[in-house]
Design an enzyme around this catalytic site. Structure first.
Site, PDB file in Angstrom:
ATOM      1  N   LYS A 277       0.860  -1.194  -0.057  1.00 22.13           N
ATOM      2  CA  LYS A 277      -0.039  -0.185   0.041  1.00 22.13           C
ATOM      3  C   LYS A 277       1.003   1.509  -0.119  1.00 22.13           C
ATOM      4  O   LYS A 277       1.890   1.484   0.921  1.00 22.13           O
ATOM      5  CB  LYS A 277      -0.846  -0.219   1.168  1.00 22.13           C
ATOM      6  CG  LYS A 277      -1.773   1.251   1.386  1.00 22.13           C
ATOM      7  CD  LYS A 277      -2.808   1.286   2.311  1.00 22.13           C
ATOM      8  CE  LYS A 277      -3.585   2.464   2.331  1.00 22.13           C
ATOM      9  NZ  LYS A 277      -4.782   2.625   3.607  1.00 22.13           N
ATOM     10  N   LYS A 304       1.162  10.269   5.227  1.00 14.94           N
ATOM     11  CA  LYS A 304       1.182   8.821   5.708  1.00 14.94           C
ATOM     12  C   LYS A 304       2.646   8.198   5.427  1.00 14.94           C
ATOM     13  O   LYS A 304       2.639   6.961   5.344  1.00 14.94           O
ATOM     14  CB  LYS A 304      -0.050   7.882   5.474  1.00 14.94           C
ATOM     15  CG  LYS A 304      -1.481   8.649   6.112  1.00 14.94           C
ATOM     16  CD  LYS A 304      -2.490   7.786   5.769  1.00 14.94           C
ATOM     17  CE  LYS A 304      -3.886   8.256   6.104  1.00 14.94           C
ATOM     18  NZ  LYS A 304      -5.004   7.157   6.126  1.00 14.94           N
ATOM     19  N   GLU A 320       7.723  -6.692   1.885  1.00 18.92           N
ATOM     20  CA  GLU A 320       6.590  -6.631   2.469  1.00 18.92           C
ATOM     21  C   GLU A 320       5.822  -7.829   2.266  1.00 18.92           C
ATOM     22  O   GLU A 320       5.099  -8.545   3.100  1.00 18.92           O
ATOM     23  CB  GLU A 320       5.750  -5.349   2.077  1.00 18.92           C
ATOM     24  CG  GLU A 320       5.992  -4.174   2.582  1.00 18.92           C
ATOM     25  CD  GLU A 320       5.757  -3.648   3.839  1.00 18.92           C
ATOM     26  OE1 GLU A 320       5.099  -4.660   4.576  1.00 18.92           O
ATOM     27  OE2 GLU A 320       6.027  -2.950   4.433  1.00 18.92           O
ATOM     28  N   LYS A 335      -2.176  -1.484  -4.035  1.00 19.95           N
ATOM     29  CA  LYS A 335      -2.954  -0.427  -3.869  1.00 19.95           C
ATOM     30  C   LYS A 335      -1.986   0.820  -3.981  1.00 19.95           C
ATOM     31  O   LYS A 335      -1.034   1.057  -3.225  1.00 19.95           O
ATOM     32  CB  LYS A 335      -3.624  -0.406  -2.387  1.00 19.95           C
ATOM     33  CG  LYS A 335      -4.557   0.902  -2.101  1.00 19.95           C
ATOM     34  CD  LYS A 335      -5.193   0.726  -0.841  1.00 19.95           C
ATOM     35  CE  LYS A 335      -5.925   2.016  -0.451  1.00 19.95           C
ATOM     36  NZ  LYS A 335      -6.415   1.715   0.781  1.00 19.95           N
ATOM     37  N   SER A 361     -10.169   5.441  -4.823  1.00 25.02           N
ATOM     38  CA  SER A 361     -11.140   6.373  -5.045  1.00 25.02           C
ATOM     39  C   SER A 361     -10.517   7.254  -6.153  1.00 25.02           C
ATOM     40  O   SER A 361     -11.311   7.869  -7.027  1.00 25.02           O
ATOM     41  CB  SER A 361     -11.418   7.239  -3.587  1.00 25.02           C
ATOM     42  OG  SER A 361      -9.984   7.848  -3.284  1.00 25.02           O
ATOM     43  N   TYR A 400     -14.961   0.608  -6.854  1.00 20.82           N
ATOM     44  CA  TYR A 400     -16.263   1.387  -6.783  1.00 20.82           C
ATOM     45  C   TYR A 400     -17.088   1.077  -7.807  1.00 20.82           C
ATOM     46  O   TYR A 400     -18.466   1.341  -7.802  1.00 20.82           O
ATOM     47  CB  TYR A 400     -16.051   2.734  -6.490  1.00 20.82           C
ATOM     48  CG  TYR A 400     -15.171   3.189  -5.190  1.00 20.82           C
ATOM     49  CD1 TYR A 400     -15.667   3.215  -3.899  1.00 20.82           C
ATOM     50  CD2 TYR A 400     -13.681   3.464  -5.300  1.00 20.82           C
ATOM     51  CE1 TYR A 400     -14.812   3.124  -2.721  1.00 20.82           C
ATOM     52  CE2 TYR A 400     -12.820   3.406  -4.288  1.00 20.82           C
ATOM     53  CZ  TYR A 400     -13.581   3.230  -2.948  1.00 20.82           C
ATOM     54  OH  TYR A 400     -12.771   3.345  -1.914  1.00 20.82           O
TER      55      TYR A 400
HETATM   56  C1  PBG Z   1      -7.396   3.902   5.206  1.00 24.20           C
HETATM   57  C2  PBG Z   1      -7.632   3.603   4.063  1.00 24.20           C
HETATM   58  C3  PBG Z   1      -7.586   4.337   2.826  1.00 24.20           C
HETATM   59  C4  PBG Z   1      -8.245   3.790   1.756  1.00 24.20           C
HETATM   60  C5  PBG Z   1      -8.477   2.443   1.940  1.00 24.20           C
HETATM   61  N1  PBG Z   1      -8.320   2.345   3.430  1.00 24.20           N
HETATM   62  C6  PBG Z   1      -6.976   5.587   2.960  1.00 24.20           C
HETATM   63  C7  PBG Z   1      -5.650   5.983   3.486  1.00 24.20           C
HETATM   64  O1  PBG Z   1      -4.850   4.983   3.498  1.00 24.20           O
HETATM   65  O2  PBG Z   1      -5.560   7.191   3.635  1.00 24.20           O
HETATM   66  C8  PBG Z   1      -8.181   4.558   0.526  1.00 24.20           C
HETATM   67  C9  PBG Z   1      -9.154   3.894  -0.595  1.00 24.20           C
HETATM   68  C10 PBG Z   1      -9.356   4.756  -1.802  1.00 24.20           C
HETATM   69  O3  PBG Z   1      -8.905   5.898  -2.109  1.00 24.20           O
HETATM   70  O4  PBG Z   1     -10.398   4.314  -2.466  1.00 24.20           O
HETATM   71  N2  PBG Z   1      -6.808   2.894   6.043  1.00 24.20           N
END
Ligand code: PBG
Length: 411
Positions: A277, A304, A320, A335, A361, A400
């Site tokens: 991620k 983050k 990982e 992701k 998203s 989505y």
């Molecule tokens: C948070 C989480 C996030 C997403 C899924 N779980 C956001 C982030 O890490 O800030 C993002 C998913 C998306 O953008 O559709 N743990």
């Protein structure tokens, strides 16, 4: 040098010793002439109606030939287009296929009894529990068999330790119970991370000192966060979750969650680890949906990057993956999706576990915006994108568009 069969012409087989030859060499043998004597294409061979009206003189294309019927002939024996000439053949030769069962459908839920629009994610909603149930029922009837819920938690319930994340009467346990009650065959996934419950907007607890980056920030605490994640995962499993998906990127959380689940008797609950991620700007609209972005008031930085991966790295994804596999993950996840297809392929080639991909998203928002402007054909673009995830090596796709894509596939 190997003998190599190169062709047959008028029933006569031609053998040639050297496999590396030019077109001229083949033609020469087939025609029994020298290449210089091959006649250039006569401009009368293709009728004007076939190529449209010309307002300029045709040049002679000396490399083209004519066949026995006087038609233009490019002496090309292997023609990949033959396998594309009809939908039947194209379908027969398709190397990858996507079905609605490959999808995991993410839904935003909140505690209000009406739905709210999310401006940066058109056609997605913050659902009331009732509306979420209806949406899940519709997706299920289209063949979507998995759903993941993301809660929008009211501000007054958010704290640094995010204790609301393991409230057995909280929003997530409630909706899991409803889904499993009404649709026992639905696979219910949950997100394991603190951010929806954190008053810092971070996936972990933030230290109240300056032990973090540059000696001026708080630290997103690893092991203390894991303790909370274990409580959260057990609470979700108790409510009936089939799959818990830690998205927090703390080190060692998969093993700790596995132990916590197992010691509470949930050996059958799966862990899908967000293995690779990345600290990505593509999560913006999701953070709008949940109002979960790192807060200005947070003691930790407003990004983050100390826990999510650096987009510059791919070898690190293998580190990982090795840890998650050793710690007992059942499936890995990459992701975001489209900009990270190389990582999907990398994990596919380095593990036997199923690999899933999160079409996040921001990717959704880009496609939606272009579609709304009429700049992209939404259906064609979405279905192509899903196929590309499969081709890259993903088994499961979190998107989505899950319900909409399933609807298109059912048409
Ligand atoms: C948070 C989480 C996030 C997403 C899924 N779980 C956001 C982030 O890490 O800030 C993002 C998913 C998306 O953008 O559709 N743990």
């Amino acid at each position: 040098m190997m003998e190599c069969f190169v062709g047959a012409f008028n029933g006569v087989q031609v053998q040639r010793k050297n496999a590396s030859f030019g077109v001229g060499a083949i033609s020469k043998r087939w025609f029994g002439t020298t290449s210089s004597s091959i006649s250039p294409v006569k401009m009368t061979v293709s009728s004007d109606s076939a190529v449209g009206e010309r307002k300029f003189a045709k040049e002679q294309v000396s490399t083209l030939r004519v066949n026995e019927n006087g038609g233009i002939w490019v002496p090309q024996r292997a023609r990949p287009r033959r396998n594309r000439k009809s939908s039947g053949l194209r379908d027969m030769c398709a190397e990858n296929i996507v079905t609605p069962a490959n999808f995991i459908y993410p839904l935003f839920v909140h505690t209000k009894d009406y739905n709210e629009e999310i401006p940066s994610m058109p056609d997605c909603l913050r659902h009331s529990v009732e509306s979420a149930m209806k949406e899940i029922g519709e997706a299920r009837s289209l063949g979507v068999k998995s759903v993941i819920v993301f809660p929008k938690i009211p501000d007054e319930l958010k704290t640094n330790s995010a204790d609301e994340c393991y409230n057995p009467n909280g929003l997530v346990p409630r909706i899991i119970e409803e889904i499993k009650h009404k649709y026992p065959d639905m696979n219910v996934w949950t997100d394991v991370a603190l951010d929806p419950y954190s008053d810092q907007g971070h996936d972990g607890m933030v230290s109240q000192d300056s032990s973090g980056e540059d000696g001026k920030y708080g630290r997103v605490m690893n092991d203390e966060t894991i303790e909370q994640l274990c409580r959260q995962a057990v609470c979700q499993a108790r409510a009936g979750a089939d799959v818990v998906a830690p998205s927090d990127m703390m080190d060692g959380r998969v093993g700790a969650i596995r132990d916590a689940l197992d010691s509470h008797g949930f050996t059958n609950v799966s862990i899908v680890s967000y293995t690779a991620k990345y600290a990505s700007a593509y999560y913006g609209p999701f953070r709008d949906a949940l109002d979960s972005a790192p807060r200005e008031t947070s003691l930790a930085p407003r990004n983050k990057k100390t826990y999510q991966m650096n987009p510059a790295n791919s070898r690190e994804a293998l580190t990982e993956a090795a840890l998650d596999i050793a710690e007992g993950a059942d499936m890995l996840m990459v992701k975001p999706g489209l900009p990270y297809l190389d990582i999907v392929r990398l994990l596919r080639e380095n593990t036997h576990l199923p690999v899933s991909v999160y079409h996040v998203s921001g990717e959704y928002a880009m496609m939606k915006a272009a579609a709304q402007k009429g700049w992209l054909d939404e259906k064609e673009t979405v279905l192509e994108t899903m196929l590309c995830f499969k081709r890259a090596g993903a088994d499961a796709i979190l998107t989505y568009y899950a319900k909409q894509a399933a609807q298109w596939m059912n048409e």
